[in-house]
Write an enzyme that holds these catalytic residues in place. Structure first.
Site, PDB file in Angstrom:
ATOM      1  N   TRP A 148       0.804  -1.221   0.000  1.00  0.00           N
ATOM      2  CA  TRP A 148       0.000   0.000   0.000  1.00  0.00           C
ATOM      3  C   TRP A 148       0.834   1.267   0.000  1.00  0.00           C
ATOM      4  O   TRP A 148       0.311   2.355  -0.204  1.00  0.00           O
ATOM      5  CB  TRP A 148      -0.918   0.034   1.245  1.00  0.00           C
ATOM      6  N   ARG A 157       5.912  -0.279 -11.440  1.00  0.00           N
ATOM      7  CA  ARG A 157       7.247  -0.866 -11.511  1.00  0.00           C
ATOM      8  C   ARG A 157       7.195  -2.326 -11.979  1.00  0.00           C
ATOM      9  O   ARG A 157       8.187  -2.871 -12.427  1.00  0.00           O
ATOM     10  CB  ARG A 157       7.832  -0.813 -10.090  1.00  0.00           C
ATOM     11  N   LYS A 172      -2.750  -7.998  -7.807  1.00  0.00           N
ATOM     12  CA  LYS A 172      -3.513  -7.964  -6.563  1.00  0.00           C
ATOM     13  C   LYS A 172      -2.973  -6.818  -5.703  1.00  0.00           C
ATOM     14  O   LYS A 172      -1.925  -6.927  -5.077  1.00  0.00           O
ATOM     15  CB  LYS A 172      -3.402  -9.288  -5.804  1.00  0.00           C
ATOM     16  N   PRO A 173      -3.704  -5.682  -5.690  1.00  0.00           N
ATOM     17  CA  PRO A 173      -3.225  -4.543  -4.904  1.00  0.00           C
ATOM     18  C   PRO A 173      -3.497  -4.751  -3.413  1.00  0.00           C
ATOM     19  O   PRO A 173      -4.281  -5.626  -3.039  1.00  0.00           O
ATOM     20  CB  PRO A 173      -4.058  -3.376  -5.442  1.00  0.00           C
ATOM     21  N   ALA A 174      -2.875  -3.931  -2.584  1.00  0.00           N
ATOM     22  CA  ALA A 174      -3.100  -4.018  -1.132  1.00  0.00           C
ATOM     23  C   ALA A 174      -4.486  -3.469  -0.802  1.00  0.00           C
ATOM     24  O   ALA A 174      -4.926  -2.482  -1.408  1.00  0.00           O
ATOM     25  CB  ALA A 174      -2.032  -3.231  -0.401  1.00  0.00           C
ATOM     26  N   GLY A 226       6.394  -6.685  -0.583  1.00  0.00           N
ATOM     27  CA  GLY A 226       5.709  -6.605   0.712  1.00  0.00           C
ATOM     28  C   GLY A 226       6.653  -7.042   1.804  1.00  0.00           C
ATOM     29  O   GLY A 226       7.877  -6.964   1.655  1.00  0.00           O
ATOM     30  N   GLU A 248      10.527  -8.345  -3.595  1.00  0.00           N
ATOM     31  CA  GLU A 248      11.055  -7.099  -3.008  1.00  0.00           C
ATOM     32  C   GLU A 248      10.484  -7.062  -1.603  1.00  0.00           C
ATOM     33  O   GLU A 248       9.289  -6.823  -1.424  1.00  0.00           O
ATOM     34  CB  GLU A 248      10.558  -5.873  -3.781  1.00  0.00           C
ATOM     35  N   LEU A 249      11.343  -7.304  -0.605  1.00  0.00           N
ATOM     36  CA  LEU A 249      10.826  -7.511   0.748  1.00  0.00           C
ATOM     37  C   LEU A 249      11.240  -6.380   1.685  1.00  0.00           C
ATOM     38  O   LEU A 249      11.536  -5.282   1.245  1.00  0.00           O
ATOM     39  CB  LEU A 249      11.279  -8.889   1.239  1.00  0.00           C
ATOM     40  N   ARG A 276      10.793  10.401   3.644  1.00  0.00           N
ATOM     41  CA  ARG A 276      10.068  10.169   2.401  1.00  0.00           C
ATOM     42  C   ARG A 276       8.970   9.150   2.698  1.00  0.00           C
ATOM     43  O   ARG A 276       9.191   8.183   3.423  1.00  0.00           O
ATOM     44  CB  ARG A 276      11.054   9.609   1.376  1.00  0.00           C
TER      45      ARG A 276
HETATM   46  P1  NAD Z   1       2.326  -7.123   3.461  1.00  0.00           P
HETATM   47  O1  NAD Z   1       3.369  -8.176   3.291  1.00  0.00           O
HETATM   48  O2  NAD Z   1       1.453  -7.183   4.637  1.00  0.00           O
HETATM   49  O3  NAD Z   1       1.353  -7.101   2.194  1.00  0.00           O
HETATM   50  C1  NAD Z   1       1.840  -6.953   0.878  1.00  0.00           C
HETATM   51  C2  NAD Z   1       0.815  -7.515  -0.086  1.00  0.00           C
HETATM   52  O4  NAD Z   1       0.685  -8.911   0.140  1.00  0.00           O
HETATM   53  C3  NAD Z   1      -0.598  -6.936   0.062  1.00  0.00           C
HETATM   54  O5  NAD Z   1      -1.173  -6.835  -1.219  1.00  0.00           O
HETATM   55  C4  NAD Z   1      -1.306  -7.979   0.892  1.00  0.00           C
HETATM   56  O6  NAD Z   1      -2.703  -7.983   0.715  1.00  0.00           O
HETATM   57  C5  NAD Z   1      -0.684  -9.249   0.346  1.00  0.00           C
HETATM   58  N1  NAD Z   1      -0.725 -10.402   1.254  1.00  0.00           N
HETATM   59  C6  NAD Z   1      -0.678 -10.393   2.605  1.00  0.00           C
HETATM   60  N2  NAD Z   1      -0.743 -11.662   3.066  1.00  0.00           N
HETATM   61  C7  NAD Z   1      -0.831 -12.475   1.984  1.00  0.00           C
HETATM   62  C8  NAD Z   1      -0.922 -13.893   1.808  1.00  0.00           C
HETATM   63  N3  NAD Z   1      -0.937 -14.728   2.852  1.00  0.00           N
HETATM   64  N4  NAD Z   1      -1.002 -14.376   0.548  1.00  0.00           N
HETATM   65  C9  NAD Z   1      -0.988 -13.543  -0.515  1.00  0.00           C
HETATM   66  N5  NAD Z   1      -0.896 -12.202  -0.404  1.00  0.00           N
HETATM   67  C10 NAD Z   1      -0.815 -11.673   0.834  1.00  0.00           C
HETATM   68  O7  NAD Z   1       3.109  -5.743   3.372  1.00  0.00           O
HETATM   69  P2  NAD Z   1       2.507  -4.261   3.451  1.00  0.00           P
HETATM   70  O8  NAD Z   1       2.218  -3.955   4.877  1.00  0.00           O
HETATM   71  O9  NAD Z   1       1.425  -4.066   2.430  1.00  0.00           O
HETATM   72  O10 NAD Z   1       3.767  -3.421   2.949  1.00  0.00           O
HETATM   73  C11 NAD Z   1       4.804  -3.103   3.767  1.00  0.00           C
HETATM   74  C12 NAD Z   1       5.994  -4.029   3.545  1.00  0.00           C
HETATM   75  O11 NAD Z   1       6.363  -4.007   2.171  1.00  0.00           O
HETATM   76  C13 NAD Z   1       7.221  -3.587   4.293  1.00  0.00           C
HETATM   77  O12 NAD Z   1       7.870  -4.695   4.874  1.00  0.00           O
HETATM   78  C14 NAD Z   1       8.094  -2.983   3.208  1.00  0.00           C
HETATM   79  O13 NAD Z   1       9.473  -3.000   3.490  1.00  0.00           O
HETATM   80  C15 NAD Z   1       7.761  -3.825   2.044  1.00  0.00           C
HETATM   81  N6  NAD Z   1       8.075  -3.123   0.804  1.00  0.00           N
HETATM   82  C16 NAD Z   1       9.179  -3.517   0.115  1.00  0.00           C
HETATM   83  C17 NAD Z   1       9.543  -2.838  -1.035  1.00  0.00           C
HETATM   84  C18 NAD Z   1      10.776  -3.242  -1.782  1.00  0.00           C
HETATM   85  O14 NAD Z   1      10.920  -2.831  -2.912  1.00  0.00           O
HETATM   86  N7  NAD Z   1      11.672  -4.034  -1.204  1.00  0.00           N
HETATM   87  C19 NAD Z   1       8.766  -1.784  -1.500  1.00  0.00           C
HETATM   88  C20 NAD Z   1       7.648  -1.398  -0.765  1.00  0.00           C
HETATM   89  C21 NAD Z   1       7.312  -2.089   0.388  1.00  0.00           C
END
Ligand code: NAD
Length: 480
Positions: A148, A157, A172-174, A226, A248-249, A276
């Site tokens: 999100w 990207r 699948k967006p957040a 995520g 990308e974690l 940022r």
């Molecule tokens: P998140 O892992 O909770 O969710 C990311 C996405 O995965 C969402 O669309 C969510 O709905 C989905 N998701 C969650 N559980 C799932 C499951 N069991 N099966 C399938 N999909 C599932 O992360 P977030 O809170 O949305 O984003 C924050 C995280 O993302 C932070 O850890 C951040 O560092 C990371 N992030 C990394 C980068 C990068 O480029 N390395 C960029 C942006 C964000």
């Protein structure tokens, strides 16, 4: 319902009509009701993407590139409209949202240019008996799962290189911020992307919708951005079909200031790297390591700059820093600060949850953060600078690398040898050298260790969506 699923070029309700609410983080009030895809809807999206794959792969690269360029131009024309949407659902200031529109659109332009440069090679085999022809083909239908925190740039990207390579996709967006991604899909359709190439399935139950897709042999690629925890889970699921994956974690970026650094540049870099996206960025500076000789001055100057910022709704033009995404995120940030303070850290500015609606958290500077505090091990994802001091290069390098994450590190030093030595030895995919900003469509973005697999952008970004195929050619002599 304010926004539907986008499948086969049409907007539609979810099977059974389920929806979920999207909240405005500046007020906590509902902003929109969005269709919540079911597993059957997700499967319909994959059916469509699979049907469209062959004709999309055969579409001339120039045409694929032109669609991306047109989508870039439309986004730039509609910068204000998109910026407002990003701010309303994600919270960041309008200025930051405008910057995200430019940044996200930049990936569409970059990959539009890459679409016509997918090359191959031809050579004589080592023993001279064959010719080696290497071509590159689209990997096939992709599942792209996005977070999100940058609801335009994160999908752009991924969609950019997938479109350029000739892949179809299910996005699948957040659930916290699905509206911008839906609007982006609308722009790509308007730019001429054929029906079925891009399908978008917002849902309140991500796991239920993605599991069946990951088991389906027609899906050929997963790109996930995520948290590391969810990334691990998806990698385990992807093993079932030996799916190609890119990840990308999470991050835990060290921000290192040596005594020979230009302190003006270091403070400026810290403001960017820390604030940022309200600190809600995977590349946010998470741990500040400042040499003991300059720590007092650096901390005082950073505290003064951060405490002067205006916190408020992102839609207010006077706002520098918007709210965090939700109460869960704010409680996490507040908990990390309280934990650090209980362990002996001092609050230089901020550190208190304000009263009133919205998920605001003040810009906060902590000094004297003890080694081993949770705030130095976990991703903060908020506007908190946690400062520790160090004495030697060896000590700071050890501390910086003492994490399972390895996305980015920031280094401020005026010594060339030290800059290069440290850059080589930091276990991160990216280094910001005397600079607090590394995001750039023309550069390979990605991490080492548990921060990810694969790169987005740069010369190699499109490779993540291509398979190499080698054709061995027999050159038998003409028989006489
Ligand atoms: P998140 O892992 O909770 O969710 C990311 C996405 O995965 C969402 O669309 C969510 O709905 C989905 N998701 C969650 N559980 C799932 C499951 N069991 N099966 C399938 N999909 C599932 O992360 P977030 O809170 O949305 O984003 C924050 C995280 O993302 C932070 O850890 C951040 O560092 C990371 N992030 C990394 C980068 C990068 O480029 N390395 C960029 C942006 C964000």
């Amino acid at each position: 319902m304010d926004k539907g699923l986008f499948i086969d070029g049409k907007w539609r309700a979810a099977t059974g009509g389920a929806t979920f609410p999207v909240e405005n983080p500046a007020t906590g009030e509902p902003l929109a009701e969005v269709a919540s895809a079911t597993p059957a809807d997700a499967m319909a999206a994959l059916d469509t993407a699979s049907r469209a794959q062959a004709s999309w792969a055969a579409t001339p690269p120039r045409r694929r590139g032109e669609i991306l360029r047109r989508a870039h131009d439309l986004l730039i024309e509609r910068e204000d409209e998109f910026a407002l949407l990003i701010t309303r659902e994600m919270g960041k200031s309008l200025a930051e949202s405008r910057a995200e529109v430019g940044y996200g659109a930049g990936y569409l332009r970059w990959f539009g240019e890459e679409a016509v440069r997918i090359d191959g090679s031809w050579k004589v085999s080592e023993d001279g008996t064959a010719r080696v022809l290497v071509t590159r083909q689209p990997v096939g239908p992709c599942l792209l799962i996005t977070p999100w925190n940058a609801p335009l740039a994160m999908p752009a990207r991924k969609i950019g290189p997938a479109v350029a390579a000739g892949c179809t996709m299910v996005v699948k967006p957040a659930p916290q911020a699905p509206l911008t991604t839906a609007a982006l899909a609308g722009v790509l359709a308007e730019a001429g992307l054929p029906d079925g190439v891009l399908n978008v399935i917002p849902t309140a139950d991500a796991a239920a919708c993605t599991e069946p897709l990951l088991r389906d042999g027609r899906l050929r690629k997963l790109w996930f951005t995520g948290s590391t925890a969810v990334g691990r889970l998806l990698l385990a699921q992807a093993a079932g079909t030996v799916l190609r994956t890119s990840m990308e974690l999470g991050g835990n970026a060290p921000f290192i200031v040596f005594p020979d650094a230009d302190l003006d540049a270091a403070v400026e870099g810290a403001m960017t790297a820390k604030l940022r996206n309200i600190g809600e960025a995977c590349i946010a500076a998470n741990r500040f390591h400042v040499h003991a000789d300059v720590a007092g001055e650096f901390s005082a100057r950073l505290s003064a700059r951060m405490s002067a910022l205006t916190v408020g709704p992102g839609t207010d033009p006077a706002t520098d820093l918007g709210p965090l995404i939700d109460e869960r995120q704010r409680s996490k940030v507040a908990g990390l600060v309280d934990d650090a303070v209980a362990a002996g850290a001092q609050v230089r500015t901020g550190g208190r949850v304000p009263a009133g609606p919205g998920y605001f958290y003040p810009p906060t500077v902590l000094t004297g953060v003890p080694a081993g505090a949770r705030i130095g091990r976990e991703e903060i994802f908020g506007p908190v600078a946690a400062i520790r001091t160090f004495e030697t290069e060896a000590e700071v390098l050890r501390e910086a690398n003492d994490t399972e994450f390895g996305l980015v590190g920031y280094l401020f030093t005026g010594d060339l040898g030290r800059a290069l030595r440290m850059s080589e030895r930091l276990e991160t995919g990216m280094v910001g050298l005397n600079r607090g900003y590394v995001s750039d469509p023309s550069a390979p973005f990605g991490g080492m260790k548990q921060s990810g697999i694969g790169r987005e952008g740069g010369d190699s970004g499109i490779d993540e969506y291509l398979e190499q195929k080698y054709i061995a050619i027999d050159f038998a002599e003409e028989s006489r």
